[in-house]
Each structure stands twice: as structure tokens, then as C-alpha cells.
Enzyme design. Structure first.
Site, PDB file in Angstrom:
ATOM      1  N   ASP A 111       2.453  -0.339  18.369  1.00  4.64           N
ATOM      2  CA  ASP A 111       2.731   0.594  17.281  1.00  4.64           C
ATOM      3  C   ASP A 111       2.939   2.015  17.819  1.00  4.64           C
ATOM      4  O   ASP A 111       3.888   2.705  17.438  1.00  4.64           O
ATOM      5  CB  ASP A 111       1.551   0.558  16.285  1.00  4.64           C
ATOM      6  N   GLY A 127       1.997   9.327   9.603  1.00  2.03           N
ATOM      7  CA  GLY A 127       1.683   9.505   8.183  1.00  2.03           C
ATOM      8  C   GLY A 127       2.191  10.793   7.581  1.00  2.03           C
ATOM      9  O   GLY A 127       3.392  11.076   7.588  1.00  2.03           O
ATOM     10  N   GLY A 148     -10.506  -2.229   6.502  1.00  2.00           N
ATOM     11  CA  GLY A 148      -9.064  -2.136   6.268  1.00  2.00           C
ATOM     12  C   GLY A 148      -8.342  -1.199   7.222  1.00  2.00           C
ATOM     13  O   GLY A 148      -7.160  -0.909   7.044  1.00  2.00           O
ATOM     14  N   THR A 202       0.817  -1.213   0.000  1.00  2.00           N
ATOM     15  CA  THR A 202       0.000   0.000   0.000  1.00  2.00           C
ATOM     16  C   THR A 202       0.852   1.265   0.000  1.00  2.00           C
ATOM     17  O   THR A 202       0.683   2.145  -0.852  1.00  2.00           O
ATOM     18  CB  THR A 202      -0.901   0.012   1.263  1.00  2.00           C
ATOM     19  N   VAL A 203       1.772   1.360   0.949  1.00  2.00           N
ATOM     20  CA  VAL A 203       2.535   2.599   1.102  1.00  2.00           C
ATOM     21  C   VAL A 203       3.571   2.762  -0.012  1.00  2.00           C
ATOM     22  O   VAL A 203       3.722   3.855  -0.581  1.00  2.00           O
ATOM     23  CB  VAL A 203       3.195   2.653   2.503  1.00  2.00           C
ATOM     24  N   ARG A 217       9.104  -9.675  -3.611  1.00  2.00           N
ATOM     25  CA  ARG A 217       9.350 -11.116  -3.767  1.00  2.00           C
ATOM     26  C   ARG A 217       9.053 -11.563  -5.195  1.00  2.00           C
ATOM     27  O   ARG A 217       9.753 -12.369  -5.766  1.00  2.00           O
ATOM     28  CB  ARG A 217       8.523 -11.905  -2.761  1.00  2.00           C
ATOM     29  N   GLU A 225      10.647  10.454   8.057  1.00  2.00           N
ATOM     30  CA  GLU A 225       9.428  11.238   8.331  1.00  2.00           C
ATOM     31  C   GLU A 225       8.180  10.347   8.266  1.00  2.00           C
ATOM     32  O   GLU A 225       7.229  10.527   9.041  1.00  2.00           O
ATOM     33  CB  GLU A 225       9.304  12.376   7.303  1.00  2.00           C
ATOM     34  N   LYS A 244       8.466   2.039  11.480  1.00  2.00           N
ATOM     35  CA  LYS A 244       8.667   2.444  12.887  1.00  2.00           C
ATOM     36  C   LYS A 244       9.191   1.309  13.753  1.00  2.00           C
ATOM     37  O   LYS A 244       9.967   1.527  14.667  1.00  2.00           O
ATOM     38  CB  LYS A 244       7.386   3.001  13.507  1.00  2.00           C
ATOM     39  N   LYS A 281       6.441   4.440  17.813  1.00  2.00           N
ATOM     40  CA  LYS A 281       6.488   5.821  17.328  1.00  2.00           C
ATOM     41  C   LYS A 281       6.903   6.782  18.447  1.00  2.00           C
ATOM     42  O   LYS A 281       7.683   7.706  18.234  1.00  2.00           O
ATOM     43  CB  LYS A 281       5.118   6.227  16.772  1.00  2.00           C
TER      44      LYS A 281
END
Lengths: 425, 425
Positions: free
Chosen positions: B201, B134, B187, B13-14, B45, B129, B105, B205
């Protein structure tokens, strides 16, 4: 560790604030930034402000040429305000190869390109984070974040005085004049409040922010400007009843080559993050084509928040090498850019009319004939005898169409008065 | 204009979001930044993700050594996530003199110092960053704004999943499990949500943000961590009734050499700017000793907001020269720093007790004996027969004192259950 010597020109509130930070956090800045920064000179008309601030008057300098010719001073902070003599002084210093850090939005809005040409010609840096929105790092963000984004819009509450006055009017149901008097009493408004309440200050800042965001020169003279002096307590209570707060917004948008830049009061929906920015706080809400919506919020003015932005620029100026605008900043307008005067907005309209059958219908027809579609309408008994108050919220319409419609409505025999017209976000 | 070639590792996605921005805004970036950036290679992969994204599979690379040895690639974006093989791959690239841009992160929180040592040894840049919050430019702000300020506190809503779940629980009165299921469906939460809902998470951060803000190593293992899985609908409605919203906050404070770092649910007063940060939005609220209170708000996750932060780092990496941490980032703790476990906070406590005379008095006595002062108390009829619910808000008290008091209260014969203990901002 070599000392890095700087000077401050203009030792008022903001200059004093920058001095305080540089002295009280000198060791901290040395340990975290590796810079030992000494304020080696302060220029002002007399040494009185230094003495009043408890600063050794031996660093007082009364003569700009002495400052400009001092080889030890690398960088000068300008916190004098106003155009002259600030402009002449900064140009002398930039020409002497010294970097300049300024908090002066009026000077930048009016003479940025000349200052930048001088800086470029002499390899000097020009830094101005403190010129817009106090301690909020919006200049840095526009230059060094979201560089991959096309910024589409900026909505800013960027004038502390007007936001303080509007917050007082909203929270304590004061009328404009009482709120202004209170703001003056507390030092949030100047004796002559024109620059703030008529939106000049916000327009200067918007000129800087919009130019950086849209990568093109947006002169303050191209900015539509309307202040807050006509906002009434009635407008505020109508706004609340309809689910809005009234804020003075600086708005910049870019869509292709069409740029809008305007400063005026706006009905902001209560749930919008900008609606709750109150008192002396400021915020800039922007939208990039990929990053989406973003808001930066903080103290918009004050000795130490603005001083903090100055110190950040001092450190940037002493550490890095000068960078200049990424657009043509020679003062010429980009001929491809179209400044849009006939923008699109929602509108709040308040009218005092004769309390007669058919008035609402007649006014609705005029709006409709001009292509202005009504979203909601409220009719109430008016304050004077045999009058009614009509409140309209329109769907998004063109500014010129609304003005044309109001021109016609104002001439109707049954319309006593157009009380207010305020744009809606 | 010379092309600058970069690669992307991990085309999910990112990675796909960053690719989209670099390609759709390539001309724009060229005109505003003077950089013609080409994504010349994508490592994954298989080439399937490229094909699915409509990317020419001739830029597919399956072998990290091929990427590391390609002399034309200057910089590599890592959007693989997880510790391995991301760590090994980035180290190979940094060792080959290529700069790295990462959104990872977990990797940074666990191996930042090793990555930085490798980067330093080879003169490569390491940019991150996108690893926190985000598209919100908080890393840039901490590094390049308010450098003259001692940052005293950071309060962050920095995990999108938990903020989405808590907002759903608050706005639609869903219970935790229904809100989680809905988040998974849309999602916003992963099939195994542990890392988000248990606060890992956010702790990763916070480790990065607090280290930068406080100029000292704040390992994630030193961060107190508590997730949102125990928050009930009853807690949310009690919070509303008392004038609060419940948010998962990442909190860092520094006062002299005392550092606090913790992630846990918090009662946030409704009027606080963080209370209205809802859904997938994130925000960081910080305080500097001069700049005062500041908030940065925006999309905390998502392909394009996070991609925007990556592209900003790519541009920074290609334009500037590498900079490294201004504190000792060798993984060793600063021996002068004291990590405070016994912090001070307000507390919300909910108890189910026997509906008998004297229970409130007995519990109040235990709190008082432990130095915990009650700010307000509410007694209601309980849900089960012959029970009462007691709600307390305490004044600011020490964590350990409250824990001790709750230990004693839990053992009282008249106390059926300690329903909740949530800290109050």
C-alpha cells in the site's frame, strides 16, 4: 515559447529570494510548468540593492508609473512591506490590469477589501500565499483543500521571531531580554521588535487566515492581542514542571455564528504536535468537521521559503484566471457573526502571597465564587521572606470570570502580586 | 442555481463518508463554493449498502452502462478499491466525458497512464487527492505549491495500519502479532493484512507521490519494498534506548537524474517531527531546494478524512477544467533517470554471537573491510547461555556494502544469528 515578463517591487530580503528562485530554477520551471518567466524589471528607490545582489541594473526602474504603463509586464511581485507606498503602487498596477503577488500581511490585514475591489474592477489577480507563514502553503490549503469541511478551529504558531525567542527561553533558560537580544543579533528580530513581540504581526496573519477559513471578514481590529514581553523564565520553568511549553498562538474558532480570534501566549501540552514546533519553524494546526485534525509545518519566514511561496503565486497568476474571495470582502462585518470576547479556556495563574494560614483557602473561595474551578494547585516557599508562591491550573472557565476573580484576588491584603496569568490549551 | 449531479461507485466506508459530507454540508458548500451538488446515483452490486446507510434506494444503480449513459451525471466518485472492475468502470465513464474522482491507489499505481490517456482523449478530468494519505492535501500541495522548487526528498508515514501497529508496539510494548490482532479487532487492519504490513500500500502511494514530486514516472515496480513483519519488541526497545522510534517510511529522493524510491522500516531520531506521528495519523515530510523542510500531518485514512479529500476533488472537478500530468505519463520510463538501488543510509544491526574473546573485533573488521564505519557499538549478555548480543549503529554507508558485510558476518562460526538490520534516518 513566449516569455512571460514580470516585475519585483522592493528588492530586500524576500524580493531578492524570489528573484534567486526565478533565475536559478528558470529552466526547471519552464520544463515542468511550461512557463518561461523573466524578471524584466525591479522597482526600488535606488539601483543599489540590485547591484549588491549582482543583478544587472539595466532592469532597475525608479518610477511606478513607468512600471504601470509597461505593456509587457503581466504581473508584479510586491515585497516592499508596510502600508505606503505599497498600497498606492499595487493599486496602480492592479488598475493597469496587471496581477499582483504580495507578501505584505500588514497591507492585506488593513486594506484587503480595497485591493480586491480594485483587482475585481480591472480583472486583475491578487495572490498572497507568501503573506502568511512563509513557505507553508496554508492559503492554498484553505482555498483549495477541505472545501467541503466547516473549519472549526485554527491554532497557529505563525510568528517566527516570537517562536525563536520562546524556544531560546525554553531550551537555554535565557530570560526574555537576553533571548530578544540574541534574536536581534542573528537577524530573527528587528531593532524595534514591537510588531512581532506584541503580537501585531500574528494578528495581521490571523485576520487573513481566519477570514479565509471561516468565510467571513475577521478584521484584525476584532482580534484580542497580547504579546510575549511579560513571559518570565519562571513561567517557562513552571510550564515545564507542569508538562507544557509556552507558545504564542494565533487562535481562530468558529461555531455556528460565533467567531473567536485571539493572539496570546498559551501553555501547550508537551505531547501536542504544536509543542515541538521550535526555533524559526512555524505551523498551523486546524480542525475541520470531517477531515479532523491537520497540521502544516515549515519555515515561517526567510528569503527562500517566502520566495518559494511568491514563485508559486507567480506561476498560479500566470497560468490561471483570477479568483476572488468566496465571502463578502467589502470590509463590512457580517451582522450575523458574533465576535466572542468572553471565550472559554484553561488558565495558569501564579501569585506571590503572604505565607500565612488561610491564604490558599481565601483565594480558592474567590475563584470558586466566580465559577472558576481549580484543576491543580501548588504552594511553594516564595523568593522573598515570609512569602509563598501559589500556582493554579484551572479547568476550562470563561475569560471574564477569571478576570473578575483576579481583580478581587489582586485586592486581597494577603496577596502581594499577581505574577502571571497565561491561558492553557 | 443549477444542480450539479454526481454519482458514487462503491458504497463502502469511504464512499459512505463522501456521501455523508456531500449531504450534511450541502448548504454550506452551496454558500461557500456556489455549487449545489446532488448525489444522484450510487452504483454497487446490490442496494443493501445504501439501505444500511439510510440512503433512499431509488438512487441505486446496478449497471455501469446505465451510469455511463446518463447525460445528467457530470462526475463519478470511484470508491470500489482494487483493480477490476474499477478500471473498466472508470474507463467507461471517462470515455463518456464524465470526470472521475478516485481514492484507489492500487489502480493508479498500476494503470495511471492508461486512465490519463483515456481522460485526455475525451476531455475528462481525473482527480485523486484521496488516493494518498487520506485528508492530508499532499497531492494538491505537490501540484499547486512549491512549483518553483526542485523537490529533493519525501519521507512519508503513509500507511495507517502499520503506523498503528508500530505505535502500539512502541507505546504498549506489545509484540508484532498482538499489535496486529488488536489492529484487526479495531478495524485498523484487514483480515488479510498483507498489502499493508508488507508495504505494498505504501509503495503504491509512493509511486504516485514520487512521480508528482519528481516530475517523472516512478513505477511501483521500481520501488524497493520491505514490510514490518520482522520487527520485534527487542528492536523497539533497542530503538528507544538509542533515542529512536521505528517507523515504516516511504522514501523518495531525487538528485539530478538519480531517483531513489523505497519503503522499509526506519530508525527515526526521537526529536524528528516524524517520530511523534503516531497511531492512525500520517505525515509527509518533504524538502524543496528553496522552501526547505515542510511537513503535512493529519488523519491518513477513515471514512470522513478520506471523504473530505474526495469532496475537495469533486468541487475542483466541477469548478475547473481538467489538467493533466506535467511529465510524460505514458508508462514509459524516462531513459535519463537512474533508479538507485545502492542507496546510502545509516544502519542498525543486531547480532547474537558466541560470548568469546575477539568476536567484536572480528565483526568490526568485516564491516571495516566493506567500507562500513561503526558509529556506536553495544555488547550485552545474550539471552541464551554463552551468547552475547551485539548492537551496531553505522555511519552512513552504501546498502550493497552493508549487505555484503552481513553476508560475510552471517557465515562467521562465532555468529549464531543476524537478529535484525534496520536502516537509520
Amino acid at each position: 515559447m513566449q516569455r512571460r515578463k514580470i516585475a519585483i517591487m522592493g528588492f530586500g530580503t524576500v524580493g531578492g529570494g524570489a528573484y534567486d528562485i526565478l533565475t536559478s530554477n528558470r529552466e526547471y520551471i519552464l520544463s515542468t510548468q511550461g512557463l518561461d518567466i523573466e524578471v524584466a524589471a525591479v522597482l526600488d528607490r535606488t539601483s543599489a540593492p540590485l547591484v549588491a545582489h549582482g543583478v544587472d541594473s539595466k532592469i532597475f526602474v525608479g518610477d511606478i508609473d513607468k512600471l504601470a504603463s509597461d505593456p509587457e509586464i503581466e504581473l508584479v511581485v510586491e515585497t516592499m512591506g508596510g502600508v505606503e507606498p505599497a498600497k498606492t503602487f499595487i493599486e496602480k498596477l492592479l488598475s493597469a490590469g496587471k496581477s499582483g503577488v504580495t507578501a505584505n500581511k500588514e497591507l492585506l490585514a488593513k486594506h484587503w477589501s480595497e485591493l480586491e475591489q480594485t483587482a475585481k474592477a480591472h480583472g486583475s489577480g491578487l495572490y498572497f500565499e507568501a503573506s502568511c507563514v512563509g513557505g507553508v502553503p496554508i492559503i492554498r490549503a484553505l482555498g483549495e483543500s477541505f472545501q467541503g469541511d466547516k473549519i472549526q478551529s485554527i491554532y497557529g504558531i505563525i510568528n517566527g521571531t516570537t517562536n525563536y525567542i520562546l524556544s531560546k527561553m525554553s531550551g537555554e533558560r535565557l530570560d526574555y531580554h537576553n533571548a530578544l537580544t540574541q534574536a536581534q543579533h542573528l537577524g530573527f528580530a528587528e531593532a524595534d521588535p514591537t510588531s512581532d513581540v506584541e503580537g501585531y504581526d500574528a494578528a495581521y496573519k490571523l485576520s487573513i487566515l481566519a477570514s479565509l477559513a471561516f468565510h467571513t471578514c475577521v478584521p484584525y481590529t476584532c482580534i484580542y492581542r497580547e504579546g510575549i514581553t511579560k513571559i518570565t523564565s519562571q513561567d517557562i520553568s513552571n510550564a515545564h514542571a507542569l508538562g507544557y511549553e509556552i507558545k504564542l498562538l494565533a487562535i481562530g474558532t468558529r461555531d455556528g455564528n460565533a467567531v473567536e480570534a485571539r493572539v496570546h501566549p498559551v501553555f501547550v501540552p508537551s505531547a501536542h504536535p504544536l509543542a515541538s514546533v521550535s526555533g524559526a519553524y512555524n505551523a498551523v494546526y486546524l480542525n475541520g468537521d470531517h477531515v479532523g485534525d491537520l497540521m502544516l509545518y515549515g519555515a515561517g519566514a526567510g528569503a527562500h521559503p517566502t520566495g518559494s511561496a511568491i514563485v508559486s503565486d507567480v506561476i498560479k497568476g500566470l497560468k490561471g484566471k483570477p479568483e476572488y474571495c468566496d465571502f463578502d470582502n467589502t470590509g463590512k462585518l457580517d451582522k450575523d457573526i458574533d465576535f466572542v470576547g468572553d471565550f472559554i479556556s484553561g488558565y495558569y495563574i501564579s501569585l506571590t502571597v503572604d505565607d500565612k494560614t488561610g491564604v490558599l483557602s481565601k483565594i480558592s473561595t474567590v475563584l470558586s465564587d466566580n465559577g472558576v474551578s481549580i484543576k491543580s494547585a501548588i504552594q511553594r516557599t516564595g523568593q522573598a521572606e515570609n512569602t509563598a508562591t501559589l500556582l493554579f491550573l484551572t479547568h476550562r472557565a470563561r475569560e471574564h470570570a477569571v478576570m473578575r476573580a483576579l481583580g478581587t484576588i489582586g485586592k486581597l491584603a494577603t496577596v502581594r502580586r499577581i505574577d502571571s496569568m497565561i491561558r492553557v490549551l
